[in-house]
Design an enzyme around this catalytic site. Structure first.
Site, PDB file in Angstrom:
ATOM      1  N   LEU A 144     -13.032  13.448   9.193  1.00  0.00           N
ATOM      2  CA  LEU A 144     -12.186  14.498   9.752  1.00  0.00           C
ATOM      3  C   LEU A 144     -12.775  15.131  11.013  1.00  0.00           C
ATOM      4  CD1 LEU A 144     -11.072  16.194   6.419  1.00  0.00           C
ATOM      5  CD2 LEU A 144      -9.967  14.359   7.695  1.00  0.00           C
ATOM      6  N   CYS A 145     -13.773  14.469  11.580  1.00  0.00           N
ATOM      7  CA  CYS A 145     -14.407  14.946  12.815  1.00  0.00           C
ATOM      8  C   CYS A 145     -13.615  14.427  14.013  1.00  0.00           C
ATOM      9  CB  CYS A 145     -15.852  14.439  12.853  1.00  0.00           C
ATOM     10  SG  CYS A 145     -16.792  14.965  14.303  1.00  0.00           S
ATOM     11  N   HIS A 146     -13.368  15.304  14.996  1.00  0.00           N
ATOM     12  CA  HIS A 146     -12.612  14.899  16.182  1.00  0.00           C
ATOM     13  C   HIS A 146     -13.459  14.016  17.105  1.00  0.00           C
ATOM     14  CE1 HIS A 146     -10.438  18.508  14.846  1.00  0.00           C
ATOM     15  NE2 HIS A 146      -9.383  17.979  15.431  1.00  0.00           N
ATOM     16  N   MET A 182     -21.457  18.573  14.845  1.00  0.00           N
ATOM     17  CA  MET A 182     -21.564  17.308  14.133  1.00  0.00           C
ATOM     18  C   MET A 182     -22.220  16.240  14.994  1.00  0.00           C
ATOM     19  SD  MET A 182     -20.566  18.346  11.340  1.00  0.00           S
ATOM     20  CE  MET A 182     -21.063  16.798  10.609  1.00  0.00           C
ATOM     21  N   GLU A 183     -21.945  16.273  16.286  1.00  0.00           N
ATOM     22  CA  GLU A 183     -22.564  15.296  17.194  1.00  0.00           C
ATOM     23  C   GLU A 183     -24.067  15.491  17.265  1.00  0.00           C
ATOM     24  OE1 GLU A 183     -18.359  15.060  17.844  1.00  0.00           O
ATOM     25  OE2 GLU A 183     -19.697  16.772  17.680  1.00  0.00           O
ATOM     26  N   ASP A 197     -36.270   2.880   9.539  1.00  0.00           N
ATOM     27  CA  ASP A 197     -36.050   1.436   9.634  1.00  0.00           C
ATOM     28  C   ASP A 197     -37.179   0.742  10.390  1.00  0.00           C
ATOM     29  OD1 ASP A 197     -34.315  -1.009   9.460  1.00  0.00           O
ATOM     30  OD2 ASP A 197     -34.402  -0.801  11.639  1.00  0.00           O
TER      31      ASP A 197
END
Length: 228
Positions: A144-146, A182-183, A197
């Site tokens: 739901l993130c733009h 969020m970014e 990793d």
């Protein structure tokens, strides 16, 4: 004389705690009242008592009423369903966000990273690029993130000898209708996962922790800074 058997606790619990997606509380209560009327020869008392349960808000209206509460969940619609927020009425403003996380390596792996002696190569350089790429894909990873146009992304990784860790900080900027928290958080998370990793062949005991937002600016809520 006909003896009627009272409904068992199991049958009641099965009725009221059904696994259906949208339980019909109104019909369940009406059915239960009808059973009481059959048993006792009349409808249940409507007056208040210690054992009565009063529901002033119907289940279907509960979410709607909660939508007026400050700090509500904007990704929940009027019917309790997940939704992508419509930001079209908002104005474009300059927005920034800074996030951070820590990757605890342990002394053995920390020394290998410091000396650039891991088989996969330069851990910090690869993780830095991965973090920038992660920020640009936040909208594709989080349902739901733009998707927004980023004007700047910066990721910094620093070795911390005090606890044999890598401290990661990410910053994202844009001029848009929605924020870039969020970014920024995706940037540091992907960078941290990349460190894992790159180093996992040397140790599986590496830990990524403390992923969090440190600061944001812009938008309706204005400026916010984490207080320790």
């Amino acid at each position: 004389m006909i003896i009627r058997r009272l409904p068992t606790a199991f049958s009641l619990s099965r009725r009221f705690f059904s696994s259906k997606n949208t339980p019909d509380f109104s019909s369940s209560i009406a059915e239960f009242n009808k059973e009481l009327e059959d048993i006792f020869g009349g409808p249940p008392a409507s007056g208040p008592s210690d054992s009565s349960v009063s529901c002033s808000v119907s289940p279907e209206n509960l979410v709607t009423e909660l939508s007026d509460v400050p700090g509500k969940l904007t990704h929940v619609g009027s019917h309790g369903k997940a939704q992508m927020v419509d930001v079209s009425p908002k104005e474009d403003t300059k927005r920034t966000a800074i996030a951070s996380c820590k990757v605890i390596l342990g002394k053995k792996v920390f020394d290998l990273v410091s000396a650039n002696q891991l088989a996969k190569g330069d851990v910090l350089s690869v993780a830095k690029i991965a973090g920038i790429m992660g920020a640009k894909h936040a909208g594709n990873l989080i349902p739901l993130c733009h998707n927004i146009c980023l004007s700047h992304v910066h990721v910094d990784l620093a070795l911390n000898p005090s606890d044999y860790s890598v401290d990661i900080q990410g910053e994202a900027s844009t001029t848009a209708k929605t924020g870039v928290e969020m970014e920024a958080m995706t940037a540091v998370t992907v960078a941290g996962l990349t460190v894992y990793d790159m180093c996992k062949a040397a140790s599986k005991n590496i830990e990524m922790t403390n992923v969090r937002l440190e600061r944001k600016t812009g938008g309706k809520s204005g400026e916010w800074t984490r207080k320790e």
